[in-house]
Write a protein that holds these residues in place. Structure first.
Motif, PDB file in Angstrom:
ATOM      1  N   SER A   1      -1.079  -4.718  -5.142  1.00 29.51           N
ATOM      2  CA  SER A   1      -0.857  -3.427  -4.490  1.00 29.51           C
ATOM      3  C   SER A   1      -2.095  -2.571  -4.680  1.00 29.51           C
ATOM      4  CB  SER A   1       0.394  -2.730  -5.057  1.00 29.51           C
ATOM      5  OG  SER A   1       0.201  -2.369  -6.407  1.00 29.51           O
ATOM      6  N   ALA A   2      -2.219  -1.550  -3.820  1.00 30.53           N
ATOM      7  CA  ALA A   2      -3.380  -0.653  -3.886  1.00 30.53           C
ATOM      8  C   ALA A   2      -3.000   0.672  -3.243  1.00 30.53           C
ATOM      9  CB  ALA A   2      -4.584  -1.279  -3.169  1.00 30.53           C
ATOM     10  N   GLY A   3      -3.869   1.676  -3.456  1.00 31.66           N
ATOM     11  CA  GLY A   3      -3.602   3.008  -2.922  1.00 31.66           C
ATOM     12  C   GLY A   3      -4.626   3.398  -1.876  1.00 31.66           C
ATOM     13  N   LEU A   4      -4.250   4.381  -1.062  1.00 35.13           N
ATOM     14  CA  LEU A   4      -5.188   4.873  -0.056  1.00 35.13           C
ATOM     15  C   LEU A   4      -6.182   5.850  -0.666  1.00 35.13           C
ATOM     16  CD1 LEU A   4      -2.634   5.113   2.831  1.00 35.13           C
ATOM     17  CD2 LEU A   4      -4.730   3.731   2.846  1.00 35.13           C
TER      18      LEU A   4
ATOM     19  N   ILE B   1       0.838  -1.214   0.000  1.00 35.44           N
ATOM     20  CA  ILE B   1       0.000   0.000   0.000  1.00 35.44           C
ATOM     21  C   ILE B   1       0.864   1.251   0.000  1.00 35.44           C
ATOM     22  CG2 ILE B   1      -1.574   1.381   1.460  1.00 35.44           C
ATOM     23  CD1 ILE B   1      -3.001  -1.002   0.281  1.00 35.44           C
ATOM     24  N   CYS B   2       0.446   2.249  -0.805  1.00 31.21           N
ATOM     25  CA  CYS B   2       0.997   3.610  -0.661  1.00 31.21           C
ATOM     26  C   CYS B   2      -0.158   4.577  -0.892  1.00 31.21           C
ATOM     27  CB  CYS B   2       2.186   3.836  -1.591  1.00 31.21           C
ATOM     28  SG  CYS B   2       1.794   3.743  -3.352  1.00 31.21           S
ATOM     29  N   LEU B   3       0.160   5.835  -1.097  1.00 31.98           N
ATOM     30  CA  LEU B   3      -0.910   6.821  -1.227  1.00 31.98           C
ATOM     31  C   LEU B   3      -1.623   6.702  -2.576  1.00 31.98           C
ATOM     32  CD1 LEU B   3      -2.084   9.144   0.392  1.00 31.98           C
ATOM     33  CD2 LEU B   3      -0.354  10.652  -0.637  1.00 31.98           C
ATOM     34  N   GLY B   4      -0.877   6.792  -3.653  1.00 37.96           N
ATOM     35  CA  GLY B   4      -1.498   6.879  -4.978  1.00 37.96           C
ATOM     36  C   GLY B   4      -1.515   5.583  -5.761  1.00 37.96           C
TER      37      GLY B   4
END
Ligand code: 4NP
Length: 157
Positions: free
Chosen positions: A42-45, A10-13
């Motif tokens: 993977s995915a973003g917040l 996970i990260c922000l974008g």
């Protein structure tokens, strides 16, 4: 080791750090002949970049190291907390946001990527979005360090 382990970065974008982490981790898993033992995503917040390929700067630096990012950005969903065994955030802000979102009793363990660093000293994998070439290179070298140690830890467990 359990039959299959489900790992979500996970990260922000979801256009720079986490798709790079997913790609590096998948490449290490493949090198060790363990592709059938892991489900990796993977995915973003946030969803600002939903459906987009990774940032062209991240893809360019990735290819300089022999990695090809094919992931398209998607926002995290509540079901991810029950589907994945490990949800791994890139910085403190990511971890706080994940902890706030996590439904009580869901199975995922939320972990911080920097806690797996062996060769670098850093308390996060910093956001390169407003940076230049050096920041993108730094992300790759932090992620290679942390992914190798994460994979050792998961396969020793
Ligand atoms: P990432 O980088 O979280 O590593 O994918 C960012 C990408 C986009 C933005 C911020 C960080 N943004 O503000 O759009």
């Amino acid at each position: 080791m359990p039959k299959q382990q489900y790992i979500l970065f996970i990260c922000l974008g979801n256009i720079c750090r986490s798709p790079m982490a997913e790609t590096i981790f998948a490449s290490m898993v493949e090198e060790r002949g363990l592709s059938d033992s892991f489900v990796i995503d993977s995915a973003g917040l946030h969803d600002y970049h939903e459906g987009d390929m990774a940032d062209p700067r991240m893809r360019r630096h990735a290819s300089m190291h022999g990695y090809y990012i094919t992931h398209r950005s998607r926002p995290i969903e509540m079901q991810d907390f029950s589907r994945f065994d490990y949800i791994i955030g890139m910085d403190r802000q990511n971890i706080r946001a994940l902890q706030m979102m996590q439904p009580a009793g869901s199975k995922a363990q939320v972990l911080e990527m920097a806690s797996f660093l062996r060769h670098h000293q850093s308390d996060s994998v910093p956001d390169p979005y407003y940076g230049g070439d050096a920041q993108f290179e730094h992300v790759i070298s932090l992620l290679e360090d942390a992914c190798a140690s994460l994979l050792d830890w998961l396969t020793e467990a």
